[in-house]
Design a protein around this motif. Structure first.
Motif, PDB file in Angstrom:
ATOM      1  N   ALA A  11       0.836  -1.211   0.000  1.00 21.32           N
ATOM      2  CA  ALA A  11       0.000   0.000   0.000  1.00 21.32           C
ATOM      3  C   ALA A  11       0.866   1.254   0.000  1.00 21.32           C
ATOM      4  O   ALA A  11       0.472   2.285   0.523  1.00 21.32           O
ATOM      5  N   LEU A  96      11.519 -11.468  -3.256  1.00 21.19           N
ATOM      6  CA  LEU A  96      10.287 -11.129  -2.530  1.00 21.19           C
ATOM      7  C   LEU A  96       9.072 -11.287  -3.457  1.00 21.19           C
ATOM      8  O   LEU A  96       8.053 -11.872  -3.082  1.00 21.19           O
ATOM      9  N   HIS A 140       2.355  -2.099 -15.408  1.00 23.47           N
ATOM     10  CA  HIS A 140       3.289  -1.074 -14.941  1.00 23.47           C
ATOM     11  C   HIS A 140       2.596   0.275 -14.958  1.00 23.47           C
ATOM     12  O   HIS A 140       2.373   0.849 -16.020  1.00 23.47           O
TER      13      HIS A 140
HETATM   14  P1  NAD Z   1       7.017   1.703  -1.595  1.00 16.59           P
HETATM   15  O1  NAD Z   1       8.239   1.419  -0.803  1.00 16.59           O
HETATM   16  O2  NAD Z   1       6.417   3.064  -1.557  1.00 16.59           O
HETATM   17  O3  NAD Z   1       5.858   0.687  -1.170  1.00 16.59           O
HETATM   18  C1  NAD Z   1       6.062  -0.693  -1.015  1.00 16.59           C
HETATM   19  C2  NAD Z   1       5.054  -1.212  -0.006  1.00 16.59           C
HETATM   20  O4  NAD Z   1       5.203  -2.639   0.058  1.00 16.59           O
HETATM   21  C3  NAD Z   1       5.255  -0.667   1.404  1.00 16.59           C
HETATM   22  O5  NAD Z   1       4.022  -0.157   1.884  1.00 16.59           O
HETATM   23  C4  NAD Z   1       5.730  -1.886   2.200  1.00 16.59           C
HETATM   24  O6  NAD Z   1       5.255  -1.899   3.545  1.00 16.59           O
HETATM   25  C5  NAD Z   1       5.111  -3.019   1.405  1.00 16.59           C
HETATM   26  N1  NAD Z   1       5.786  -4.301   1.584  1.00 16.59           N
HETATM   27  C6  NAD Z   1       7.027  -4.569   2.083  1.00 16.59           C
HETATM   28  N2  NAD Z   1       7.247  -5.911   2.090  1.00 16.59           N
HETATM   29  C7  NAD Z   1       6.120  -6.476   1.589  1.00 16.59           C
HETATM   30  C8  NAD Z   1       5.734  -7.816   1.375  1.00 16.59           C
HETATM   31  N3  NAD Z   1       6.523  -8.828   1.667  1.00 16.59           N
HETATM   32  N4  NAD Z   1       4.503  -8.038   0.865  1.00 16.59           N
HETATM   33  C9  NAD Z   1       3.689  -7.003   0.559  1.00 16.59           C
HETATM   34  N5  NAD Z   1       4.000  -5.730   0.747  1.00 16.59           N
HETATM   35  C10 NAD Z   1       5.205  -5.465   1.262  1.00 16.59           C
HETATM   36  O7  NAD Z   1       7.353   1.257  -3.092  1.00 16.59           O
HETATM   37  P2  NAD Z   1       6.675   1.743  -4.459  1.00 16.59           P
HETATM   38  O8  NAD Z   1       7.386   2.948  -4.947  1.00 16.59           O
HETATM   39  O9  NAD Z   1       5.190   1.791  -4.278  1.00 16.59           O
HETATM   40  O10 NAD Z   1       7.096   0.546  -5.419  1.00 16.59           O
HETATM   41  C11 NAD Z   1       6.376  -0.654  -5.462  1.00 16.59           C
HETATM   42  C12 NAD Z   1       6.638  -1.342  -6.775  1.00 16.59           C
HETATM   43  O11 NAD Z   1       6.205  -0.490  -7.828  1.00 16.59           O
HETATM   44  C13 NAD Z   1       8.113  -1.649  -7.071  1.00 16.59           C
HETATM   45  O12 NAD Z   1       8.186  -2.858  -7.769  1.00 16.59           O
HETATM   46  C14 NAD Z   1       8.528  -0.471  -7.939  1.00 16.59           C
HETATM   47  O13 NAD Z   1       9.613  -0.808  -8.768  1.00 16.59           O
HETATM   48  C15 NAD Z   1       7.277  -0.261  -8.744  1.00 16.59           C
HETATM   49  N6  NAD Z   1       7.099   1.072  -9.311  1.00 16.59           N
HETATM   50  C16 NAD Z   1       7.388   2.194  -8.604  1.00 16.59           C
HETATM   51  C17 NAD Z   1       7.185   3.444  -9.181  1.00 16.59           C
HETATM   52  C18 NAD Z   1       7.446   4.708  -8.403  1.00 16.59           C
HETATM   53  O14 NAD Z   1       7.358   5.796  -9.004  1.00 16.59           O
HETATM   54  N7  NAD Z   1       7.711   4.681  -7.112  1.00 16.59           N
HETATM   55  C19 NAD Z   1       6.677   3.549 -10.481  1.00 16.59           C
HETATM   56  C20 NAD Z   1       6.349   2.372 -11.174  1.00 16.59           C
HETATM   57  C21 NAD Z   1       6.562   1.144 -10.577  1.00 16.59           C
END
Ligand code: NAD
Length: 282
Positions: A11, A96, A140
């Motif tokens: 989340a 993970l 994505h």
């Molecule tokens: P984030 O760190 O903001 O959020 C990740 C969430 O996952 C956290 O709330 C965390 O508590 C939770 N988490 C940790 N371990 C977990 C587990 N074992 N099971 C389920 N949830 C768990 O990261 P984000 O920026 O939202 O990125 C998430 C994914 O989206 C990544 O794969 C990233 O590469 C991709 N992504 C990110 C962006 C960006 O702009 N930040 C853009 C496109 C894609």
């Protein structure tokens, strides 16, 4: 079969946005995170963004209330069992994600679509961890999810045409414009976007120009809505570093070699907007 209930795993920055657009489009949403506090924090962000939508008259107060009523938060992965589509947005770590896909394949129906929001990891390798890998696909999204139009659909080697058609319908329902790309390092968007961001970082490191001026070059000269350094701060420099390391290992191309400046900022905990400092101070 169309989707009724969408599960979102993680989340954080992306997960809460995916839950937001899904609920607003009329899907029931189960929003999972490892702790209830993290899942609840995601819901609070959705509430805040929908409130801004109401203030800007983009969302009616009724639509806001209905969208929020469709979202259930949980810290129990088993609560995703009834979802026909699960979108994983957990940290960008292959092991993970593979573990999550193994667990989700055991939990959800055999024809439930399992999607990942990975920015760069191999879809084919993630799909390999699932049973019935033909239902695994990349969805994505872009940050902030509720505002960005693009949805990049990534086909693993195993992904079936039917899975692509099912997520096309979901993408249309949430109002996104889709592109479909095959699994290759960085897909279309991250490969180009990260190359630009890393080159901008190297230019800053070399003292070619200030962060502001490097960003202005792309904004004013090329019509980008944000400069590559600003965008890095928004995405999170830790996220960007992880993608660069992965693309460098996968392709061996010096284009993706992580610059020292990026590594140092991450080591210092200066991860961008989310920590109050990155290339810029907030
Ligand atoms: P984030 O760190 O903001 O959020 C990740 C969430 O996952 C956290 O709330 C965390 O508590 C939770 N988490 C940790 N371990 C977990 C587990 N074992 N099971 C389920 N949830 C768990 O990261 P984000 O920026 O939202 O990125 C998430 C994914 O989206 C990544 O794969 C990233 O590469 C991709 N992504 C990110 C962006 C960006 O702009 N930040 C853009 C496109 C894609």
């Amino acid at each position: 079969m169309s989707f009724q209930t969408v599960g979102v795993v993680g989340a954080g920055t992306m997960g809460h946005g995916i839950a937001h657009v899904s609920a607003q489009a009329g899907f029931q949403v189960v929003l999972f995170d490892v702790t209830r506090a993290a899942a609840q924090a995601g819901l609070s962000k959705i509430e805040k963004n929908l409130t801004i939508g109401v203030e800007k008259k983009k969302v009616t107060p009724e639509a806001r209330a209905e969208a929020l009523a469709r979202i259930r938060v949980t810290e129990a992965l088993a609560d995703l069992a009834g979802c026909q589509l699960v979108i994983e947005a957990a940290p960008e770590k292959l092991a993970l994600k593979q573990e999550l896909f193994r667990n989700l394949s055991g939990l959800c129906a055999a024809d439930a679509v399992l999607a990942t929001n990975t920015s760069s990891l191999s879809l084919t390798e993630i799909a390999a961890a699932a049973t019935n890998p033909q239902r695994v696909v990349g969805l994505h999204f872009f940050n902030p999810v509720h505002l960005m139009k693009l949805l990049e659909v990534v086909r693993a080697l195993q992904t079936s045409d039917e899975t692509v058609e099912r997520v096309r319908a979901y993408g249309a329902a949430i109002g996104k414009q889709l592109i479909v790309v095959k699994d290759s390092p960085g897909f279309a968007s991250s490969r180009l976007g990260v190359a630009l961001g890393l080159e901008a970082t190297r230019m800053l490191e070399e003292g070619v120009a200030s962060a502001e001026d490097i960003d202005q070059a792309m904004k004013l000269g090329y019509g980008h809505p944000m400069g590559p350094l600003e965008l890095g701060d928004l995405v999170g420099l830790d996220v960007r570093l992880a993608i660069a390391e992965y693309l460098y290992a996968e392709t061996g191309s010096p284009t993706f070699r992580p610059p020292q400046l990026l590594k140092k900022l991450v080591r210092a905990g200066k991860l961008g907007k989310k920590t109050g400092e990155g290339f810029y101070r907030y």
